[in-house]
Design a protein around this motif. Sequence first.
Motif, PDB file in Angstrom:
ATOM      1  N   ARG A 132       0.826  -1.211   0.000  1.00 48.44           N
ATOM      2  CA  ARG A 132       0.000   0.000   0.000  1.00 48.44           C
ATOM      3  C   ARG A 132       0.859   1.260   0.000  1.00 48.44           C
ATOM      4  O   ARG A 132       0.634   2.197  -0.774  1.00 48.44           O
ATOM      5  CB  ARG A 132      -0.918  -0.017   1.233  1.00 48.44           C
ATOM      6  CG  ARG A 132      -1.844   1.189   1.348  1.00 48.44           C
ATOM      7  CD  ARG A 132      -2.744   1.046   2.563  1.00 48.44           C
ATOM      8  NE  ARG A 132      -2.062   1.380   3.795  1.00 48.44           N
ATOM      9  CZ  ARG A 132      -2.317   2.462   4.538  1.00 48.44           C
ATOM     10  NH1 ARG A 132      -3.243   3.321   4.153  1.00 48.44           N
ATOM     11  NH2 ARG A 132      -1.669   2.686   5.655  1.00 48.44           N
ATOM     12  N   THR A 133       1.873   1.276   0.853  1.00 47.89           N
ATOM     13  CA  THR A 133       2.728   2.461   0.968  1.00 47.89           C
ATOM     14  C   THR A 133       3.580   2.673  -0.284  1.00 47.89           C
ATOM     15  O   THR A 133       3.655   3.780  -0.828  1.00 47.89           O
ATOM     16  CB  THR A 133       3.642   2.332   2.200  1.00 47.89           C
ATOM     17  OG1 THR A 133       2.834   2.177   3.374  1.00 47.89           O
ATOM     18  CG2 THR A 133       4.511   3.562   2.363  1.00 47.89           C
ATOM     19  N   LEU A 136       1.570   3.745  -3.428  1.00 49.03           N
ATOM     20  CA  LEU A 136       1.259   5.176  -3.437  1.00 49.03           C
ATOM     21  C   LEU A 136       2.461   5.970  -3.932  1.00 49.03           C
ATOM     22  O   LEU A 136       2.327   6.871  -4.765  1.00 49.03           O
ATOM     23  CB  LEU A 136       0.852   5.642  -2.034  1.00 49.03           C
ATOM     24  CG  LEU A 136       0.610   7.150  -1.892  1.00 49.03           C
ATOM     25  CD1 LEU A 136      -0.580   7.589  -2.731  1.00 49.03           C
ATOM     26  CD2 LEU A 136       0.401   7.535  -0.425  1.00 49.03           C
ATOM     27  N   ARG A 251      -8.153  -1.863   6.377  1.00 50.58           N
ATOM     28  CA  ARG A 251      -6.886  -1.228   6.045  1.00 50.58           C
ATOM     29  C   ARG A 251      -5.740  -2.005   6.686  1.00 50.58           C
ATOM     30  O   ARG A 251      -5.853  -2.443   7.845  1.00 50.58           O
ATOM     31  CB  ARG A 251      -6.879   0.229   6.528  1.00 50.58           C
ATOM     32  CG  ARG A 251      -6.124   1.148   5.594  1.00 50.58           C
ATOM     33  CD  ARG A 251      -6.325   2.589   5.953  1.00 50.58           C
ATOM     34  NE  ARG A 251      -5.424   3.033   7.000  1.00 50.58           N
ATOM     35  CZ  ARG A 251      -5.132   4.313   7.216  1.00 50.58           C
ATOM     36  NH1 ARG A 251      -5.649   5.250   6.454  1.00 50.58           N
ATOM     37  NH2 ARG A 251      -4.320   4.651   8.197  1.00 50.58           N
ATOM     38  N   GLU A 412      -5.479   8.985  -5.498  1.00 50.00           N
ATOM     39  CA  GLU A 412      -4.580   7.925  -5.034  1.00 50.00           C
ATOM     40  C   GLU A 412      -4.431   7.960  -3.517  1.00 50.00           C
ATOM     41  O   GLU A 412      -4.262   6.915  -2.884  1.00 50.00           O
ATOM     42  CB  GLU A 412      -3.211   8.065  -5.709  1.00 50.00           C
ATOM     43  CG  GLU A 412      -3.205   7.664  -7.174  1.00 50.00           C
ATOM     44  CD  GLU A 412      -3.652   6.226  -7.390  1.00 50.00           C
ATOM     45  OE1 GLU A 412      -3.409   5.379  -6.509  1.00 50.00           O
ATOM     46  OE2 GLU A 412      -4.253   5.945  -8.437  1.00 50.00           O
ATOM     47  N   GLU A 413      -4.505   9.130  -2.930  1.00 52.00           N
ATOM     48  CA  GLU A 413      -4.455   9.218  -1.467  1.00 52.00           C
ATOM     49  C   GLU A 413      -5.705   8.600  -0.846  1.00 52.00           C
ATOM     50  O   GLU A 413      -5.639   8.021   0.250  1.00 52.00           O
ATOM     51  CB  GLU A 413      -4.299  10.673  -1.034  1.00 52.00           C
ATOM     52  CG  GLU A 413      -2.892  11.219  -1.264  1.00 52.00           C
ATOM     53  CD  GLU A 413      -2.744  12.657  -0.802  1.00 52.00           C
ATOM     54  OE1 GLU A 413      -3.705  13.187  -0.184  1.00 52.00           O
ATOM     55  OE2 GLU A 413      -1.689  13.260  -1.070  1.00 52.00           O
ATOM     56  N   ASN A 415      -7.327   6.075  -2.245  1.00 51.46           N
ATOM     57  CA  ASN A 415      -6.999   4.644  -2.334  1.00 51.46           C
ATOM     58  C   ASN A 415      -6.147   4.214  -1.147  1.00 51.46           C
ATOM     59  O   ASN A 415      -6.396   3.192  -0.504  1.00 51.46           O
ATOM     60  CB  ASN A 415      -6.230   4.356  -3.629  1.00 51.46           C
ATOM     61  CG  ASN A 415      -7.142   4.051  -4.805  1.00 51.46           C
ATOM     62  OD1 ASN A 415      -8.285   3.666  -4.629  1.00 51.46           O
ATOM     63  ND2 ASN A 415      -6.630   4.230  -6.000  1.00 51.46           N
ATOM     64  N   TYR A 416      -5.124   5.014  -0.862  1.00 50.64           N
ATOM     65  CA  TYR A 416      -4.195   4.709   0.234  1.00 50.64           C
ATOM     66  C   TYR A 416      -4.918   4.740   1.579  1.00 50.64           C
ATOM     67  O   TYR A 416      -4.717   3.865   2.425  1.00 50.64           O
ATOM     68  CB  TYR A 416      -3.051   5.716   0.215  1.00 50.64           C
ATOM     69  CG  TYR A 416      -2.089   5.584   1.361  1.00 50.64           C
ATOM     70  CD1 TYR A 416      -1.093   4.620   1.362  1.00 50.64           C
ATOM     71  CD2 TYR A 416      -2.167   6.437   2.462  1.00 50.64           C
ATOM     72  CE1 TYR A 416      -0.204   4.494   2.417  1.00 50.64           C
ATOM     73  CE2 TYR A 416      -1.289   6.321   3.526  1.00 50.64           C
ATOM     74  CZ  TYR A 416      -0.305   5.355   3.497  1.00 50.64           C
ATOM     75  OH  TYR A 416       0.565   5.235   4.554  1.00 50.64           O
TER      76      TYR A 416
END
Length: 425
Positions: A132-133, A136, A251, A412-413, A415-416
Motif C-alpha cells: 500500500r505504501t 502510493l 486497512r 490515489e491518497e 486509495n491509500y
Amino acid sequence: MRTIRMLILSGCVSCLGFIQPSQAQSPSKQVSLQTVEDSFLVKNYLLLAQRYQVDASKALIRQAKMWSNPSFSTVLGFGSTDHFKPFDVGSGGETQYNVDQLIQLAGKRNKSIQIAAAAAKMSEATFDELVRTLRLQLRENFYNIYYQQQTEKVLDEQLGNLQKIVDAYVTADKKGSVAHSDLVRLQALQVGIENDYADLKQQELASQKNLQQLLHTRDFYEATLQPADLASYNLDKIQLPQLLDSATQNRPDVRIAAVQYQTAQLNYRLQKSLAVPDLHLGGTYDKQGSYINNFVGLTLGIDLPVWNRNQGNIRAAQLQIGSEKQQLLQQQSIAETEVLNAYQRIVALEKRYKGFDLHLFQHEFDALIDEVAKNFSKGNISLLQFIDYFNSYSDNAKNINKFLSNRVSAYEELNYATGQELFKN
C-alpha cells in the motif's frame, strides 16, 4: 525602423507554433502505469524480502503443531565401589533404559498454534501495508513525471521559438534596427523561462530517481497516459460512510493493530495455561538393579506449582491486552480521519475541475496566444504586452498540469487511506 522590426517579427513569429508544442527529448523508455506496476511487484527488493517473511511465518505454524520429542536415557553398569568394572553390561552386569515424553496440558499446544497463526496474519498484513505504501509512492512519482514532462514540452517549445526571436533581435541590434532595451527584455524573458525549465527538470529527475529506486533500475522513463486511464477517477459510485467503515476494518495498518490485539488475548490465555504444570509420561527398564531382574515400569512426573504459578507473566499479558486495545482504537481513528480528509480534498478539487473546463480553456488560451503572436508581428501590440502574454502562457501550462497532477494524487491518497483499489477501469 518600424518596418524593419515588423519584417523581423513576421519571419520569426510565423514559426512560433504555440498551439501544438513539439516533443521534448524523450527518455529512453516509454512506459504505462500498468507496466510500471507489473515490474514493481516482481522487482522491488522490500516486497520480495517481505514475501519471504510471510512464508517463514507460515512455516512456524507447522512447527507449532509439532509434538515435543521424547527423551531417552540409559544407565550402564560400572560395577560397585568395592569392585569397579567399567561398562559391566554383560550377563552379570547392569543396564537401565528410560524413555520420557512431555505431555502439555491445559491446551498449551493449541494456544501456541493460534499465536503462530496470528503471527502469520501479522506478516501478511505487514506485506499488504508495505504494498500500500510503496504503491502510493510509485503512482505519485509516475504521475508527477507525466505532468512534469507535459509542462516541459510546452516550455521547451517556448524556448525554441523564443530563441529564434532573440537571434533575430541580436542581428537587428547589431545593425541598429531595433532598440537595445527590447533585446534585453527578450533575453530576460528567455532566462526566466530557462530557469523555470531547469527547476522543472530537477523536479522530474527527483521523481525519476524515486521511481528507479522502487523498480531497481537505471532506466529513465517517459510516462504515457491515455484518457481512458484517468476516466475511472471520479466519486460517482463512492459513498463516504461505507469508505469509513471499510477502512476501519480492512486497512492493512488497522489489521496489524487488530492482529496485535488478538495476539495479546491469545498470549494471556497461553500464560494462564502455563500456570498448569505439564505431565511427563515414560517407561523404564532395569536389567537387574531392582528388586527383580528385568524390571519394567511406568514413569509419571509433574512439576509442583508451589512457588512459581506464572503470576507475573499473566498480569503482564492482561495489561498488554488493554494497551493493544487502545492502539487499535487509535489506528481506527487515524484511518477514519485520513479517509475523511482525502475524500474532502477530492470534493474540493472536483468542484473546481467540473466548474471549469480546463481543456476548453487550454484550447482557447492556445488560440489567444496564436493571435497575440500575429498581432505582435504586425506591430499592433507592444513588446511588453507580448512578454506578458508569453509569461502568462507558460504559467498557464504549469498551473493546469500541476492542478491535474494534484487531482490524480488526491484520488490515489483516497486509495491509500481506504486500503482499497477504488478507481480501476
